[in-house]
Scaffold this motif. Structure first.
Motif, PDB file in Angstrom:
ATOM      1  N   GLU A   1       7.130 -59.390  18.279  1.00  0.00           N
ATOM      2  CA  GLU A   1       6.317 -58.707  17.541  1.00  0.00           C
ATOM      3  C   GLU A   1       4.860 -58.406  17.784  1.00  0.00           C
ATOM      4  N   GLU A   2       3.973 -59.338  17.696  1.00  0.00           N
ATOM      5  CA  GLU A   2       2.786 -59.655  17.281  1.00  0.00           C
ATOM      6  C   GLU A   2       1.872 -59.326  18.204  1.00  0.00           C
ATOM      7  N   GLN A   3       2.547 -60.044  19.727  1.00  0.00           N
ATOM      8  CA  GLN A   3       2.303 -60.015  21.287  1.00  0.00           C
ATOM      9  C   GLN A   3       1.390 -58.168  21.463  1.00  0.00           C
ATOM     10  N   MET A   4       3.289 -57.767  21.006  1.00  0.00           N
ATOM     11  CA  MET A   4       3.113 -56.382  21.603  1.00  0.00           C
ATOM     12  C   MET A   4       2.641 -56.139  20.775  1.00  0.00           C
ATOM     13  N   GLU A   5       2.335 -54.999  19.748  1.00  0.00           N
ATOM     14  CA  GLU A   5       1.685 -54.544  18.778  1.00  0.00           C
ATOM     15  C   GLU A   5       0.085 -54.964  19.192  1.00  0.00           C
ATOM     16  N   LYS A   6      -0.121 -56.390  19.424  1.00  0.00           N
ATOM     17  CA  LYS A   6      -1.482 -56.467  20.524  1.00  0.00           C
ATOM     18  C   LYS A   6      -2.100 -55.850  21.637  1.00  0.00           C
ATOM     19  N   MET A   7      -0.685 -55.118  22.561  1.00  0.00           N
ATOM     20  CA  MET A   7      -0.584 -54.652  23.628  1.00  0.00           C
ATOM     21  C   MET A   7      -1.098 -53.213  23.555  1.00  0.00           C
ATOM     22  N   VAL A   8      -0.286 -52.879  22.528  1.00  0.00           N
ATOM     23  CA  VAL A   8      -0.047 -51.843  22.451  1.00  0.00           C
ATOM     24  C   VAL A   8      -1.936 -51.251  21.851  1.00  0.00           C
ATOM     25  N   ASP A   9      -2.035 -51.798  20.913  1.00  0.00           N
ATOM     26  CA  ASP A   9      -3.279 -51.379  20.375  1.00  0.00           C
ATOM     27  C   ASP A   9      -4.470 -51.598  21.563  1.00  0.00           C
ATOM     28  N   MET A  10      -4.448 -52.487  22.572  1.00  0.00           N
ATOM     29  CA  MET A  10      -5.115 -53.006  23.771  1.00  0.00           C
ATOM     30  C   MET A  10      -5.518 -51.677  24.339  1.00  0.00           C
ATOM     31  N   GLY A  11      -4.747 -50.968  24.573  1.00  0.00           N
ATOM     32  CA  GLY A  11      -4.650 -49.438  24.953  1.00  0.00           C
ATOM     33  C   GLY A  11      -3.629 -49.678  26.533  1.00  0.00           C
ATOM     34  N   MET A  12      -2.251 -50.540  26.318  1.00  0.00           N
ATOM     35  CA  MET A  12      -1.633 -50.667  27.437  1.00  0.00           C
ATOM     36  C   MET A  12      -0.691 -49.867  27.357  1.00  0.00           C
ATOM     37  N   GLU A  13      -0.567 -48.620  27.209  1.00  0.00           N
ATOM     38  CA  GLU A  13       0.001 -47.630  27.055  1.00  0.00           C
ATOM     39  C   GLU A  13      -0.197 -46.484  27.830  1.00  0.00           C
ATOM     40  N   GLU A  14      -1.974 -46.288  27.560  1.00  0.00           N
ATOM     41  CA  GLU A  14      -2.944 -45.077  28.012  1.00  0.00           C
ATOM     42  C   GLU A  14      -3.335 -46.164  29.257  1.00  0.00           C
ATOM     43  N   GLY A  15      -3.411 -46.814  29.439  1.00  0.00           N
ATOM     44  CA  GLY A  15      -3.801 -47.568  30.495  1.00  0.00           C
ATOM     45  C   GLY A  15      -2.489 -47.903  31.692  1.00  0.00           C
TER      46      GLY A  15
END
Length: 161
Positions: free
Chosen positions: A133-147
């Motif tokens: 979950e931590e990895q997923m949150e970090k990736m989402v915070d880095m803008g993965m979804e928008e990117g």
């Protein structure tokens, strides 16, 4: 817009993007198997990708970097785990440092790309599975979804050209 949906599922530790295109499955498959076409859409418009190595076969590897608006570079790597042309590919995905070495502390995601024939159109589903979950949150915070949405939004122009 080609993107139909993007969904985060914290319980399953996954992120899924679904897009549809006015092109057949074989044509959409080409944007994955040809690194020069992949470079034209992988990464958001302000962070285009350049693939250095690309061995598109099960057990093969790819390395790339994305170049930001200020010239900064972010490296990445793929390990192809399964390829079933022209409908599915799977790969492990991670970050790389400036020397191309894997950044283990960022973890690895596993991507599954599925192409479905919609009678001359294609539905592309990209599912990314995370280690925690931590990895997923970090990736989402880095803008993965928008990117991912912005990257997939470039595919129509590539297919039309």
């Amino acid at each position: 817009m080609t993107v139909i949906s993007s969904t985060k599922n914290p319980e399953a530790l996954s992120f899924t993007l679904i897009a549809e295109f006015d092109a057949g499955v074989e044509r959409v498959w080409q944007i994955w198997e040809d690194p020069r076409q992949l470079e034209r859409w992988w990464g958001p418009p302000t962070w285009p990708a350049t693939f250095d190595d690309f061995d598109f076969q099960p057990g093969g590897k790819a390395s790339y970097y994305m170049t930001g608006p200020e010239g900064e570079k972010a490296g990445g790597w793929w390990d192809f785990t399964a390829i079933q042309a022209p409908t599915q590919l799977q790969f492990d995905d991670g970050f790389a440092d400036e020397d191309g070495d894997r950044v283990e502390e960022m973890g690895t995601t596993h991507a599954t790309v599925t192409l479905d024939d919609l009678g001359g159109r294609t539905r592309m589903t990209i599912q990314s599975d995370f280690e925690s979950e931590e990895q997923m949150e970090k990736m989402v915070d880095m803008g993965m979804e928008e990117g991912m949405r912005e990257a997939a939004g470039q595919i129509d122009a590539l297919l039309a050209g």
